[in-house]
Design an enzyme around this catalytic site. Structure first.
Site, PDB file in Angstrom:
ATOM      1  CD  GLU A  10      -0.347 -24.146 -37.829  1.00  9.48           C
ATOM      2  OE1 GLU A  10      -0.206 -25.103 -37.421  1.00  9.48           O
ATOM      3  OE2 GLU A  10      -0.456 -23.146 -37.156  1.00  9.48           O
ATOM      4  CG  ASP A  83      -2.773 -23.651 -34.942  1.00 15.78           C
ATOM      5  OD1 ASP A  83      -3.762 -23.278 -35.405  1.00 15.78           O
ATOM      6  OD2 ASP A  83      -2.271 -24.784 -34.988  1.00 15.78           O
ATOM      7  CG  ASP A  85       0.544 -22.139 -30.807  1.00 14.76           C
ATOM      8  OD1 ASP A  85       0.917 -21.902 -32.027  1.00 14.76           O
ATOM      9  OD2 ASP A  85       0.278 -23.276 -30.657  1.00 14.76           O
ATOM     10  CD  GLU A  87       6.339 -24.875 -33.300  1.00 11.71           C
ATOM     11  OE1 GLU A  87       7.451 -25.172 -34.015  1.00 11.71           O
ATOM     12  OE2 GLU A  87       6.766 -24.299 -32.121  1.00 11.71           O
ATOM     13  CE1 TYR A 307      -4.132 -24.377 -31.787  1.00 16.93           C
ATOM     14  CE2 TYR A 307      -2.772 -23.175 -29.980  1.00 16.93           C
ATOM     15  CZ  TYR A 307      -3.011 -24.008 -31.103  1.00 16.93           C
ATOM     16  OH  TYR A 307      -1.839 -24.218 -31.615  1.00 16.93           O
ATOM     17  NE  ARG A 309      -0.174 -28.572 -30.297  1.00 17.31           N
ATOM     18  CZ  ARG A 309      -0.913 -28.966 -31.372  1.00 17.31           C
ATOM     19  NH1 ARG A 309      -1.509 -28.025 -31.817  1.00 17.31           N
ATOM     20  NH2 ARG A 309      -0.777 -30.144 -31.563  1.00 17.31           N
ATOM     21  CG  HIS A 354      -3.622 -18.507 -26.091  1.00 16.98           C
ATOM     22  ND1 HIS A 354      -3.806 -17.483 -27.156  1.00 16.98           N
ATOM     23  CD2 HIS A 354      -2.291 -18.960 -26.404  1.00 16.98           C
ATOM     24  CE1 HIS A 354      -2.849 -17.270 -27.736  1.00 16.98           C
ATOM     25  NE2 HIS A 354      -1.820 -18.208 -27.408  1.00 16.98           N
TER      26      HIS A 354
END
Length: 833
Positions: A10, A83, A85, A87, A307, A309, A354
């Site tokens: 990203e 990433d 997740d 998103e 990470y 989030r 996670h």
């Protein structure tokens, strides 16, 4: 012959680091976030066609997408490494879907890899275990995105038509706004209750003094409101004063254990950074992003935390082993539990796939990074490191003591509480802050204090007796930390969205922040009342939480996203249809009735708060104009000579108590550690600013000043923020492609980024305005590159002229017009001489 791969991440910062880890057979490119989204127009989600979505590529995505397509021509494989997740999964899906439709993936393998930390070992491990896209996660994203679009795009136009001056409504933001408004309503309705505390200072025969609290009076156990007036308080103090034979009648001693806190998840990190460091949620997440993407240390860039989030509170076996080793080295074997600690989430809707937020290398102690990170980055890393290590330490052991003291007739009983730390355990490293402190600061029960050694039947002398009047306090307004906690407890939104929810409410001027607390603006209260009256189900906390649960079920493959949307849309469309014939006058009457006590609270002198102060005849009420709501007289706007013109703006310069807000005054923040010159925050004719005094030894020196960014209130500026602002423009980092430094600053037109480019053979600075929701002090390099690329593209297409080439005036069109005859012209008026 080796296989050539194109890897998509990203951010460009991650791309450079990962490419160095993988080697020459991998080309790593950045997508710069999402490449597509739903256009802000009607029909982007087709409710008549099974919720088909029309995606559009953003202008800023054209360059990275072109680079990806070009690189794929000579590659054998596409590896999606966004990433880990929902998103991130969605961004990978968008990239794959667009490339498949464009024919760029014919004959090429496609793989998905996910990693939790930007370190060489994590990257190599992830790339050795590729997988395919998780369609359930993609479907959960589709459901969430369609849901948010349908709510926002359906409710917002209703607000614009029925409530002029309103901005927008959203599925989660409207519920968060309701929480803030409901709390304000509780505060306004609150009626204080009087109560008294009776304290006595006593001492041992060794002259050791300590305070006690009255708990029993004439055989009755007292509750908080038993002594509720001065007469009863005096009676109690007189009784204690008359006693001269006090002794210890009972001593209780109990050993208790206090367990450490779980490692950070997104929400708990935001809460604790707010309490301990004074960081807002958005600022915390930007700093965490920087630590995750990597900092150059010793010539190598590596991610410093995992990470950020996540709502999982587990640690990997390797991290636990490393933490236990660090604990033994730094504190000793006695601080290491016999077995590793395992944590399980108690929050609603938690997804524990996670790891918790932790340092990528726990052996990298904060002291080793001092001077290698900026101050805020270091403070956040220090917080994460301590929380992680403390989570694996031994429990703290406390000795709690409670002693009852009374005269021989036991006409009253006094109690003393105390606590000693027998073994500090994790408290040797870390303690968690609380958001709302106790109001009973003089209550001995609240003190973690040491008591002298007390034995039953020991005689005590009385030194002093005090009676203190108190009044109950209303519930506190939400801070960022307590609002995040409330959203998490209720299962509303996701941890990754809390920062943006809070930011949107401020950007829409629905709330303001004073003394780090949220106050609803009148505009926000009006929107909340409207939604509660006409869309009650959709601003209910339980309903919003149940929608989150439905989305989680989609992610788990237990339900279909279109089925969920169909059920939602049927009822929601019905609620929308009911407002089509709604008249503004009806809306005004509803709002006026619901907010009557807020706008017209009873006056202390008993006069009528709704009587017009100008004409003395009309009544004041809520009104709506084309620019929004206001207070006006019932005679306002009447077509007669004596029509009353009285109006009053909402959100006038009044405090929540109805008193005028104090005029902002200069505040001294501290002395610059480098120069010793005073740093202050000041109001100015063009807005608030911070200032560092002129050099007293240089007569030509002038004070340096810097305006505050929009949204930063004068009274909330910290000394550290002032120093950061005065240090602008700051160097954000080198653009990875252009190899030019990007700088960030604040100018006449607001925050900006600047990068040097060659224009017409000359090196010139190109200025690009920062989006309004970005923080100039914490914007990351990857985000700055995104903004710069989008700005340069816009300038190249002729939009945005700040700092760029001057826009050429359009060429005049040659037109032919028939000459008018003089007969058709009006004669010019003669001038009087």
């Amino acid at each position: 012959m080796s296989e050539k791969s194109v890897v998509i991440v990203e951010s460009p910062a991650k791309a450079k680091t990962i490419e160095a880890y993988l080697g020459k057979d991998y080309k790593v490119l950045a997508s710069y976030g999402h490449i597509r989204d739903l256009p802000s127009k009607n029909g982007s989600v087709d409710t008549e066609n099974n919720f088909a979505m029309s995606w559009a590529m953003s202008d800023r995505s054209s360059k990275p997408v072109s680079a990806i397509k070009s690189a794929l021509k000579s590659a054998d494989k596409l590896i999606l490494a966004t990433d880990p997740d929902r998103e991130g999964e969605a961004i990978s899906w968008h990239i794959q879907d667009m490339l498949e439709k464009g024919g760029q993936l014919k004959g090429k393998k496609v793989e998905r890899v996910a990693f939790n930390a930007v370190t060489k070992s994590s990257i190599i491990e992830a790339f050795s275990h590729p997988r395919q896209l998780d369609q359930d996660l993609v479907d959960a994203y589709m459901g969430r995105r369609a849901l948010d679009y349908l709510v926002g795009f359906s409710l917002s136009p209703i607000l614009w038509r029925k409530l002029p001056g309103s901005r927008s409504a959203g599925r989660v933001q409207s519920v968060a706004l309701r929480i803030i408004c409901d709390r304000e309503h509780e505060i306004e309705k609150f009626i204080p209750q009087e109560y008294w505390s009776i304290l006595a200072q006593v001492q041992t025969t060794k002259k050791e003094q300590f305070w006690t609290k009255l708990t029993h009076l004439r055989g009755e156990k007292l509750d908080k409101f038993t002594i509720n007036n001065e007469v009863l308080a005096k009676d109690a103090t007189d009784l204690i004063d008359s006693a001269d034979d006090l002794a210890v009648i009972k001593v209780e001693q109990k050993e208790t254990k206090r367990q450490p806190y779980a490692p950070f998840i997104t929400s708990s990190l935001q809460m604790e950074a707010s309490r301990k460091l004074g960081f807002g949620a958005a600022r915390t997440m930007r700093l965490a992003q920087q630590l995750y993407e990597g900092i150059n240390i010793g010539g190598e860039t590596a991610g410093l935390i995992t990470y950020m989030r996540t709502d999982g509170i587990s640690l990997s076996p390797e991290a636990i082993t490393q933490a236990r080793s660090v604990i033994e080295e730094d504190h000793g074997k006695q601080y290491v539990p016999s077995s590793p600690r395992v944590y399980k989430s108690k929050s609603k809707n938690a997804q524990e796939a996670h790891e918790a937020i932790r340092p990528t290398d726990i052996a990298r102690r904060p002291v080793m990074l001092k001077g290698k990170l900026d101050n805020d980055q270091w403070r956040l890393y220090d917080l994460i490191w301590k929380r992680t290590v403390a989570s694996q330490m031994e429990a703290a052991i406390m000795d709690r003591v409670a002693a009852d003291i009374a005269p021989k007739n036991q006409s009253f009983i006094l109690r003393a509480n105390g606590q000693t730390i027998k073994f500090p355990g994790f408290l040797a490293l870390y303690t968690e802050d609380t958001d709302d402190k106790s109001v009973d600061d003089d209550d001995p029960d609240k003190d973690d204090r040491r008591l002298p050694r007390l034995i039953e039947n020991d005689a005590l002398d009385k030194n002093d007796v005090q009676s203190n009047q108190h009044f109950t306090q209303p519930p506190p307004r939400y801070s960022e930390a307590s609002l995040v906690k409330k959203l998490e407890e209720e299962g509303i939104g996701r941890p990754s969205t809390y920062a943006s929810i809070i930011q949107v409410l401020q950007d829409r001027n629905y709330v303001r922040v004073e003394q780090k607390r949220f106050f609803p603006e009148d505009r926000g209260r009006i929107v909340t009342v409207f939604l509660k009256r006409y869309f009650p189900r959709y601003v209910e906390l339980d309903f919003t939480a149940s929608m989150e649960e439905d989305l989680d079920k989609i992610a788990e493959g237990k339900t279909q996203w279109r089925t969920m949307l169909a059920g939602f849309w049927k009822d929601f469309q019905g609620a929308i249809d009911e407002t089509k014939d709604l008249r503004i006058t009806e809306v005004i009457d509803e709002l006026d009735a619901a907010l009557n006590e807020h706008f017209f609270p009873p006056r202390a002198d008993g006069t009528d708060p709704k009587k017009c102060p100008k004409c003395d005849e009309g009544r004041l009420s809520l009104k709506l104009g084309k620019f929004g709501a206001f207070i006006g007289c019932t005679n306002y706007g009447k077509e007669k000579e004596d029509a009353c013109k009285y109006t009053q703006k909402l959100d006038a310069e009044l405090t929540s108590d109805g008193e005028a807000r104090p005029v902002a005054e200069p505040m001294d923040l501290g002395k610059d550690p480098k120069t010793g010159r005073l740093v202050s925050a000041r109001p100015g004719p063009y807005g608030p600013y911070v200032q560092i005094d002129a050099d007293p030894e240089d007569k030509k020196s002038k004070p340096k000043r810097q305006g505050l960014p929009k949204g930063m209130a004068l009274e909330n500026v910290t000394f550290e923020e002032a120093l950061d602002l005065l240090a602008l423009p700051r160097e954000v980092g080198i653009h990875p492609d252009k190899e030019e430094m990007i700088k960030a600053g604040i100018g006449r037109f607001g925050p900006f980024l600047v990068i040097t480019q060659v224009v017409d053979g000359k090196r010139k600075p190109i200025y690009i305005s920062m989006p309004k929701d970005e923080d100039i002090l914490t914007v990351t390099l990857s985000r700055a590159v995104e903004i710069v690329e989008a700005g340069l593209l816009k300038k190249a297409q002729g939009g945005g002229r700040r700092g760029g080439a001057k826009k050429k005036a359009p060429a005049k069109k040659k037109t032919t017009t028939k000459k008018k005859t003089t007969a058709s012209r009006k004669p010019a008026a003669k001038k009087k001489v």
